[in-house]
Design a protein around this motif. Sequence first.
Motif, PDB file in Angstrom:
ATOM      1  N   UNK A 113       6.741  -5.719 -13.758  1.00 33.99           N
ATOM      2  CA  UNK A 113       6.988  -5.096 -15.066  1.00 33.99           C
ATOM      3  C   UNK A 113       5.657  -4.742 -15.732  1.00 33.99           C
ATOM      4  N   UNK A 114       4.647  -5.602 -15.572  1.00 39.78           N
ATOM      5  CA  UNK A 114       3.325  -5.280 -16.121  1.00 39.78           C
ATOM      6  C   UNK A 114       2.796  -3.989 -15.502  1.00 39.78           C
ATOM      7  N   UNK A 115       2.970  -3.832 -14.200  1.00 40.91           N
ATOM      8  CA  UNK A 115       2.511  -2.625 -13.509  1.00 40.91           C
ATOM      9  C   UNK A 115       3.288  -1.403 -13.994  1.00 40.91           C
ATOM     10  N   UNK A 116       4.592  -1.558 -14.125  1.00 44.50           N
ATOM     11  CA  UNK A 116       5.444  -0.447 -14.551  1.00 44.50           C
ATOM     12  C   UNK A 116       5.148  -0.057 -16.005  1.00 44.50           C
ATOM     13  N   UNK A 117       4.779  -1.054 -16.820  1.00 42.02           N
ATOM     14  CA  UNK A 117       4.394  -0.739 -18.206  1.00 42.02           C
ATOM     15  C   UNK A 117       3.202   0.202 -18.227  1.00 42.02           C
ATOM     16  N   UNK A 118       2.284  -0.007 -17.271  1.00 36.79           N
ATOM     17  CA  UNK A 118       1.088   0.827 -17.216  1.00 36.79           C
ATOM     18  C   UNK A 118       1.377   2.188 -16.583  1.00 36.79           C
ATOM     19  N   UNK A 119       2.377   2.258 -15.731  1.00 33.89           N
ATOM     20  CA  UNK A 119       2.709   3.508 -15.015  1.00 33.89           C
ATOM     21  C   UNK A 119       4.212   3.772 -15.131  1.00 33.89           C
ATOM     22  N   UNK A 120       4.665   4.094 -16.348  1.00 37.40           N
ATOM     23  CA  UNK A 120       6.117   4.191 -16.575  1.00 37.40           C
ATOM     24  C   UNK A 120       6.766   5.387 -15.891  1.00 37.40           C
ATOM     25  N   UNK A 121       5.963   6.236 -15.247  1.00 35.96           N
ATOM     26  CA  UNK A 121       6.551   7.333 -14.495  1.00 35.96           C
ATOM     27  C   UNK A 121       6.919   6.896 -13.075  1.00 35.96           C
ATOM     28  N   UNK A 122       6.554   5.654 -12.721  1.00 36.05           N
ATOM     29  CA  UNK A 122       6.865   5.138 -11.383  1.00 36.05           C
ATOM     30  C   UNK A 122       8.128   4.277 -11.419  1.00 36.05           C
ATOM     31  N   UNK A 123       8.675   4.039 -10.250  1.00 31.71           N
ATOM     32  CA  UNK A 123       9.825   3.146 -10.109  1.00 31.71           C
ATOM     33  C   UNK A 123       9.334   1.847  -9.468  1.00 31.71           C
ATOM     34  N   UNK A 158       0.809  -1.232   0.000  1.00 31.24           N
ATOM     35  CA  UNK A 158       0.000   0.000   0.000  1.00 31.24           C
ATOM     36  C   UNK A 158       0.838   1.275   0.000  1.00 31.24           C
ATOM     37  N   UNK A 159       2.173   1.157   0.060  1.00 30.17           N
ATOM     38  CA  UNK A 159       3.005   2.347   0.252  1.00 30.17           C
ATOM     39  C   UNK A 159       2.895   3.345  -0.892  1.00 30.17           C
ATOM     40  N   UNK A 160       2.726   2.854  -2.112  1.00 24.57           N
ATOM     41  CA  UNK A 160       2.707   3.750  -3.262  1.00 24.57           C
ATOM     42  C   UNK A 160       1.373   4.439  -3.440  1.00 24.57           C
ATOM     43  N   UNK A 161       1.369   5.360  -4.397  1.00 24.48           N
ATOM     44  CA  UNK A 161       0.135   6.010  -4.802  1.00 24.48           C
ATOM     45  C   UNK A 161      -0.666   5.031  -5.667  1.00 24.48           C
ATOM     46  N   UNK A 190       2.151   6.870   0.685  1.00 23.57           N
ATOM     47  CA  UNK A 190       3.276   7.337   1.500  1.00 23.57           C
ATOM     48  C   UNK A 190       4.517   7.554   0.637  1.00 23.57           C
ATOM     49  N   UNK A 191       4.674   6.721  -0.369  1.00 21.92           N
ATOM     50  CA  UNK A 191       5.803   6.819  -1.300  1.00 21.92           C
ATOM     51  C   UNK A 191       5.208   6.991  -2.698  1.00 21.92           C
ATOM     52  N   UNK A 192       4.848   8.217  -3.062  1.00 22.23           N
ATOM     53  CA  UNK A 192       4.055   8.414  -4.281  1.00 22.23           C
ATOM     54  C   UNK A 192       4.712   7.874  -5.546  1.00 22.23           C
ATOM     55  N   UNK A 193       6.035   7.882  -5.621  1.00 17.11           N
ATOM     56  CA  UNK A 193       6.704   7.627  -6.897  1.00 17.11           C
ATOM     57  C   UNK A 193       7.076   6.166  -7.141  1.00 17.11           C
ATOM     58  N   UNK A 194       6.731   5.288  -6.228  1.00 18.25           N
ATOM     59  CA  UNK A 194       7.134   3.900  -6.423  1.00 18.25           C
ATOM     60  C   UNK A 194       5.919   2.977  -6.467  1.00 18.25           C
ATOM     61  N   UNK A 202      -2.086  -9.449 -16.236  1.00 15.17           N
ATOM     62  CA  UNK A 202      -1.344 -10.146 -15.176  1.00 15.17           C
ATOM     63  C   UNK A 202      -1.451  -9.431 -13.833  1.00 15.17           C
ATOM     64  N   UNK A 203      -1.872  -8.182 -13.843  1.00 16.12           N
ATOM     65  CA  UNK A 203      -1.846  -7.419 -12.596  1.00 16.12           C
ATOM     66  C   UNK A 203      -3.098  -6.550 -12.490  1.00 16.12           C
ATOM     67  N   UNK A 204      -3.658  -6.505 -11.287  1.00 19.28           N
ATOM     68  CA  UNK A 204      -4.771  -5.605 -11.007  1.00 19.28           C
ATOM     69  C   UNK A 204      -4.248  -4.462 -10.152  1.00 19.28           C
ATOM     70  N   UNK A 205      -4.402  -3.253 -10.669  1.00 19.60           N
ATOM     71  CA  UNK A 205      -3.889  -2.086  -9.956  1.00 19.60           C
ATOM     72  C   UNK A 205      -5.030  -1.398  -9.200  1.00 19.60           C
ATOM     73  N   UNK A 206      -4.643  -0.729  -8.145  1.00 20.86           N
ATOM     74  CA  UNK A 206      -5.613   0.020  -7.375  1.00 20.86           C
ATOM     75  C   UNK A 206      -4.897   1.224  -6.762  1.00 20.86           C
ATOM     76  N   UNK A 207      -5.641   1.968  -5.940  1.00 22.96           N
ATOM     77  CA  UNK A 207      -5.062   3.152  -5.313  1.00 22.96           C
ATOM     78  C   UNK A 207      -4.422   2.763  -3.987  1.00 22.96           C
ATOM     79  N   UNK A 208      -3.183   3.133  -3.814  1.00 26.22           N
ATOM     80  CA  UNK A 208      -2.487   2.858  -2.566  1.00 26.22           C
ATOM     81  C   UNK A 208      -2.666   3.996  -1.575  1.00 26.22           C
TER      82      UNK A 208
END
Lengths: 282, 282
Positions: B196-206, B148-151, B176-180, B167-173
Amino acid sequence: MLQLNPILTSPDASSAKSVVMAVGGAEDKVHGRQILTTFCQRSGGLDATIGVIPSASREPDAMGRLYHDIFMEIGVKAVEVLLVSDRSHGENPDLLERLERCSGVFMSGGDQLRLSSLLDETPLLEKLRHQVWQGQSVLAGTSAGAAVMGERMIASGGSNEPPNRSLVDMSTGLGFLPDVIVDQHFHNRNRLARLISAISAYPEKLGVGIDEDTCALFEADGHLKVLGRGAVTIVDPRDVSYTSYPHVDLTDPVSIYNLRVHILSDGDCYNLLTHRALHKTV
Amino acid sequence: MLQLNPILTSPDASSAKSVVMAVGGAEDKVHGRQILTTFCQRSGGLDATIGVIPSASREPDAMGRLYHDIFMEIGVKAVEVLLVSDRSHGENPDLLERLERCSGVFMSGGDQLRLSSLLDETPLLEKLRHQVWQGQSVLAGTSAGAAVMGERMIASGGSNEPPNRSLVDMSTGLGFLPDVIVDQHFHNRNRLARLISAISAYPEKLGVGIDEDTCALFEADGHLKVLGRGAVTIVDPRDVSYTSYPHVDLTDPVSIYNLRVHILSDGDCYNLLTHRALHKTV
């Protein structure tokens, strides 16, 4: 034959033959057979004579028959099962003569150590390497048959751990693709960590992790092309700025900074000379 | 108390407090307790008051008691179990007042969706975020409590497949650590592809993949430090030159070129501002 499989055609001048196909295991043998059909086509299509080396398998006779029937169904001219179940077979003149006739050679799955120990340093392997490198025969290997492609080979390994020195057992491969370390069943069996462990030990090599029903097709011009349902994962250590290998305990995680990783899928390319991934339109 | 656990000391001026600790699950609760002890020490050592939020768990009472006893054994001054099992609890003045006293707050494992839906947009979360960002409270979360740490948060996902959109279901975290984007049980459960699937969808995150019994400790100065038995895997998409996301079918592999990946282990650092990995001597 054309009625049986209208996909295959006669070879034409445009199909360069110097090709190695590393398949990540569990390739489609029943339905579309994309990878196996491509192998047959690249080996000469309707004119192809396919050699099957089932030596990695514990049941080489049954494995040989399986692929014999598949390739005949696909529609090649002839299939030769090259049964090497003892190192002495590797110098059998009849086998060598039959290999000579093969425009494509397919190595089955099973145990890569069995395969490499049966073939390594035999006249059969020397002849096969010569035919492949001269462009006389297209080579394909699936699972264990893909693992042996490199000069260094992942003999076995673990998963569900971070990269570490004890996670992978390396051995000598058959050296068709000297500069790469191949792993197979890649995402399917959680093998990134063992491939990174291998690359940590041999940072001059390129890691190529191939998923099931997926093929990394190495062209003579230095391109790797991807075909199939899964991904080919390239782990490129050229920019690595630091690794703790081998200065850590056997089971401690190995630190490694700045790996470059590419996830490639059907139609994507990777240039092995420039180390750049290229989109399928290239 | 010193006899019970001589590791803890009184806080000194050198221990900067603005710290978030994301733990990959299954942290050692019995033997060395490196991560939990570090959390207690960073929260004030012998003077620490630890708040436990067991809301991710299906059995929050038992989970609360478990960590209560562990932290008391480690030797902190007091432990407050902050039982939030209904969204209305998040505005309970008693709970808010007890949170105020906590120099460290620990979120247990369980289901990250349960945790985020219980806390999101409550006064309790606002207060906790304020305390963490002001350096009044050290925050730690394990497993779901780390997810839950990320946005953006990985709510759930699959494995044993190449990266793909389904492969991944994303939601709102909890942000606390917005960028990861944090993933946990990382190498243990073959989660590279879903990260990697998550990062593909949100390439501005680490992407930050954390193994079991391993902690990514985010310091106020922009460094991520690794402690524990496993690895922290950084998936940095800043140099990505091409991705087929979202222009592929849901279950087809997503192509992605030029990911930068770092495998970090105990003592290693990563500078979140310069995006460089640093050896433990730094």
